[in-house]
Design a protein around this motif. Structure first.
Motif, mmCIF file in Angstrom:
data_model
loop_
_atom_site.group_PDB
_atom_site.id
_atom_site.type_symbol
_atom_site.label_atom_id
_atom_site.label_comp_id
_atom_site.label_asym_id
_atom_site.label_seq_id
_atom_site.Cartn_x
_atom_site.Cartn_y
_atom_site.Cartn_z
ATOM 1 N N PRO A 186 0.804 -1.225 0.000
ATOM 2 C CA PRO A 186 0.000 0.000 0.000
ATOM 3 C C PRO A 186 0.837 1.275 0.000
ATOM 4 C CG PRO A 186 -0.746 -1.533 1.697
ATOM 5 C CD PRO A 186 0.589 -2.005 1.222
ATOM 6 N N VAL A 187 2.008 1.233 0.608
ATOM 7 C CA VAL A 187 2.867 2.417 0.651
ATOM 8 C C VAL A 187 3.168 2.883 -0.770
ATOM 9 C CG1 VAL A 187 5.101 3.331 1.362
ATOM 10 C CG2 VAL A 187 3.899 1.700 2.827
ATOM 11 N N GLN A 188 3.517 1.930 -1.601
ATOM 12 C CA GLN A 188 3.913 2.217 -2.980
ATOM 13 C C GLN A 188 2.731 2.190 -3.933
ATOM 14 O OE1 GLN A 188 6.712 3.231 -3.867
ATOM 15 N NE2 GLN A 188 7.112 2.751 -5.994
ATOM 16 N N ASN A 189 1.573 1.679 -3.481
ATOM 17 C CA ASN A 189 0.453 1.407 -4.380
ATOM 18 C C ASN A 189 0.984 0.653 -5.594
ATOM 19 O OD1 ASN A 189 -2.111 1.339 -5.551
ATOM 20 N ND2 ASN A 189 -1.888 3.359 -6.482
ATOM 21 N N ASP A 243 2.027 5.979 -5.138
ATOM 22 C CA ASP A 243 1.999 6.954 -4.056
ATOM 23 C C ASP A 243 0.868 6.648 -3.088
ATOM 24 O OD1 ASP A 243 2.905 9.176 -2.691
ATOM 25 O OD2 ASP A 243 1.771 10.606 -3.899
ATOM 26 N N SER A 244 1.048 7.114 -1.857
ATOM 27 C CA SER A 244 0.027 6.976 -0.823
ATOM 28 C C SER A 244 0.347 7.938 0.306
ATOM 29 C CB SER A 244 -0.016 5.538 -0.282
ATOM 30 O OG SER A 244 1.116 5.307 0.559
ATOM 31 N N VAL A 245 -0.541 7.993 1.284
ATOM 32 C CA VAL A 245 -0.343 8.862 2.442
ATOM 33 C C VAL A 245 0.904 8.480 3.235
ATOM 34 C CG1 VAL A 245 -1.738 7.463 4.024
ATOM 35 C CG2 VAL A 245 -1.601 9.935 4.380
ATOM 36 N N PHE A 246 1.354 7.227 3.084
ATOM 37 C CA PHE A 246 2.514 6.752 3.830
ATOM 38 C C PHE A 246 3.834 7.250 3.261
ATOM 39 C CE2 PHE A 246 -0.842 3.749 4.823
ATOM 40 C CZ PHE A 246 -0.724 3.642 6.208
ATOM 41 N N LYS A 247 3.795 7.914 2.106
ATOM 42 C CA LYS A 247 5.015 8.442 1.505
ATOM 43 C C LYS A 247 5.170 9.942 1.731
ATOM 44 C CE LYS A 247 6.664 6.633 -2.274
ATOM 45 N NZ LYS A 247 6.871 6.159 -3.668
ATOM 46 N N THR A 262 -7.262 1.998 11.655
ATOM 47 C CA THR A 262 -7.622 1.380 10.381
ATOM 48 C C THR A 262 -7.872 2.457 9.330
ATOM 49 O OG1 THR A 262 -8.606 -0.530 11.496
ATOM 50 C CG2 THR A 262 -9.275 -0.136 9.218
ATOM 51 N N LEU A 263 -7.405 2.218 8.104
ATOM 52 C CA LEU A 263 -7.629 3.141 6.993
ATOM 53 C C LEU A 263 -8.308 2.407 5.844
ATOM 54 C CD1 LEU A 263 -4.229 5.076 6.708
ATOM 55 C CD2 LEU A 263 -6.283 5.757 7.953
ATOM 56 N N ASP A 264 -9.260 3.082 5.179
ATOM 57 C CA ASP A 264 -9.834 2.538 3.950
ATOM 58 C C ASP A 264 -9.078 3.135 2.766
ATOM 59 O OD1 ASP A 264 -10.782 5.139 3.590
ATOM 60 O OD2 ASP A 264 -12.821 4.650 4.210
ATOM 61 N N ALA A 265 -9.537 2.826 1.558
ATOM 62 C CA ALA A 265 -8.801 3.260 0.365
ATOM 63 C C ALA A 265 -8.735 4.780 0.257
ATOM 64 C CB ALA A 265 -9.446 2.663 -0.877
ATOM 65 N N ALA A 266 -9.842 5.450 0.528
ATOM 66 C CA ALA A 266 -9.859 6.910 0.421
ATOM 67 C C ALA A 266 -8.882 7.543 1.397
ATOM 68 C CB ALA A 266 -11.276 7.433 0.663
ATOM 69 N N GLN A 267 -8.813 7.005 2.591
ATOM 70 C CA GLN A 267 -7.913 7.558 3.605
ATOM 71 C C GLN A 267 -6.443 7.294 3.280
ATOM 72 O OE1 GLN A 267 -9.954 5.404 6.710
ATOM 73 N NE2 GLN A 267 -10.667 7.310 7.674
ATOM 74 N N CYS A 268 -6.181 6.274 2.482
ATOM 75 C CA CYS A 268 -4.800 5.994 2.074
ATOM 76 C C CYS A 268 -4.321 6.951 0.976
ATOM 77 C CB CYS A 268 -4.672 4.559 1.581
ATOM 78 S SG CYS A 268 -4.742 3.321 2.900
ATOM 79 N N ALA A 269 -5.254 7.679 0.349
ATOM 80 C CA ALA A 269 -4.909 8.671 -0.677
ATOM 81 C C ALA A 269 -4.020 8.071 -1.765
ATOM 82 C CB ALA A 269 -4.234 9.887 -0.034
#
Length: 359
Positions: free
Chosen positions: A129-132, A171-175, A159-166
């Motif tokens: 998920p970090v890298q999508n 790319d994602s919120v974790f980057k 917990t995060l759903d897909a929208a929250q992971c951006a």
């Protein structure tokens, strides 16, 4: 949790770069992550959070220095299971430390399609998920359900759903760190522990990628099974990409750049053979590998870093894999990457962005 000090990271990164970590912590459960979050390992004497580096399979990272001073959190959480069944999906969960391709194979063994286009992508489930991650017409976000993570600041699970992971392209919120992305940046703030994916019961093969289309046509198979698609994807990847166990590398080193239709038309006018793919939003994705090859980099070497002769998008270790004295350094890799970026920009006016995380 198991704490190691002054430990080598050479066998923990697929490039085989000889670097070490001041402190490495092996984490095999969510509870262990919570424990380390509240321990002195991750806290300064004043109670502030120390810098940390989350390490999965080490397949999407370039260690640019000799020593990593951030606390390295090695994710080794195991486990794969069906956790829910809905009218449309099987919801499967896997621990962050599970090897991604093992999850792909396991789901296919259960008769659940959906991940086959993502077969043989190196790395772990927690890094996906970090890298999508994405390949051959499918991205992780297309199959994503939700994830669990631990907030390193508080030790709390959320917990995060897909929208929250951006999710976006690689790319994602974790980057993103909070200073760059408001309150939603989670880089250095959270660690993924479990990932859940939604696999469709009404499965259909995704054959939009040209090489898969050609494979299906050559075999006369209009409706391949998920296992057949997986086998094709594995064969294509093995033909183009080096095995990190034999030749150190971090997979695709640059993202495929996206341009407007007008920019693409201008580029095609100058370079009629350029490889490109229309996107649903109207933009155009250009093949970074083609751009690099057109600049003459395929098979070239600088120091002990080289461009793979069968795929210009992959940078490789031309030193001795496993050797502390003759392996490629992170500096050599980044010097080669910078030279490639300069060449592509000077010829095409396009800036290539590295895909791996550079530490």
């Amino acid at each position: 949790m198991l704490v190691e000090k002054n430990t080598s990271l050479q066998n923990l990164n697929t490039f085989g770069i000889a670097a070490s970590a001041d402190v490495l912590v092996r984490l095999t459960s969510t509870q262990a992550v919570q424990e380390v979050a509240s321990s002195a390992i991750l806290r300064t004497p004043q109670g502030a959070l120390r810098p940390s580096l989350v390490l999965g399979g080490g397949s999407n990272i370039v260690l640019s220095g000799d020593v990593v001073h951030a606390v390295v959190l090695k994710m080794e959480i195991p486990g794969m299971a069906l956790v829910e069944e809905t009218a449309k999906h099987w919801i499967v969960q896997a621990g962050a430390g599970v090897r991604w391709h093992d999850l792909v194979e396991w789901t296919l063994q259960q008769g659940w399609g959906g991940l086959e286009n993502l077969a043989l992508i190196p790395g772990t489930v927690g890094a996906a998920p970090v890298q999508n991650i994405g390949a051959y017409g499918v991205e992780l976000q297309d199959r994503f359900h939700s994830l669990d993570a631990v907030d390193l600041r508080t030790g709390q699970v959320f917990t995060l759903d897909a929208a929250q992971c951006a999710f976006a392209y690689r790319d994602s919120v974790f980057k993103h760190v909070p200073a760059q992305a408001g309150d939603f940046g989670l880089a250095g703030q959270a660690v993924i522990t479990q990932v859940r994916l939604a696999l469709p019961k009404q499965w259909q093969p995704e054959l939009g990628y040209l090489e898969l289309q050609r494979k299906a046509e050559s075999l006369g198979i209009a409706q391949p099974s998920a296992q057949q698609v997986c086998d094709w994807v594995c064969a294509i990847r093995r033909a183009k990409l080096p095995d990190p166990a034999q030749i150190g590398n971090a997979g695709s080193f640059f993202k495929n750049p996206t341009v407007t239709q007008e920019q693409c038309r201008d580029t095609i006018a100058r370079e009629p053979k350029i490889v490109y793919y229309p996107l649903p939003d109207g933009r155009i994705k250009l093949a970074a590998g083609w751009l690099i090859d057109a600049c003459g980099w395929k098979g070239k070497t600088l120091g002990r870093a080289g461009v793979y002769e069968h795929q210009a998008l992959v940078l490789v270790n031309r030193g001795t894999l496993g050797s502390c004295d003759n392996s490629v350094t992170g500096g050599e890799v980044m010097t080669l990457a910078a030279a490639i970026q300069t060449s592509v920009y000077e010829r095409f006016g396009i800036r290539l962005e590295p895909e791996p995380i550079v530490v």
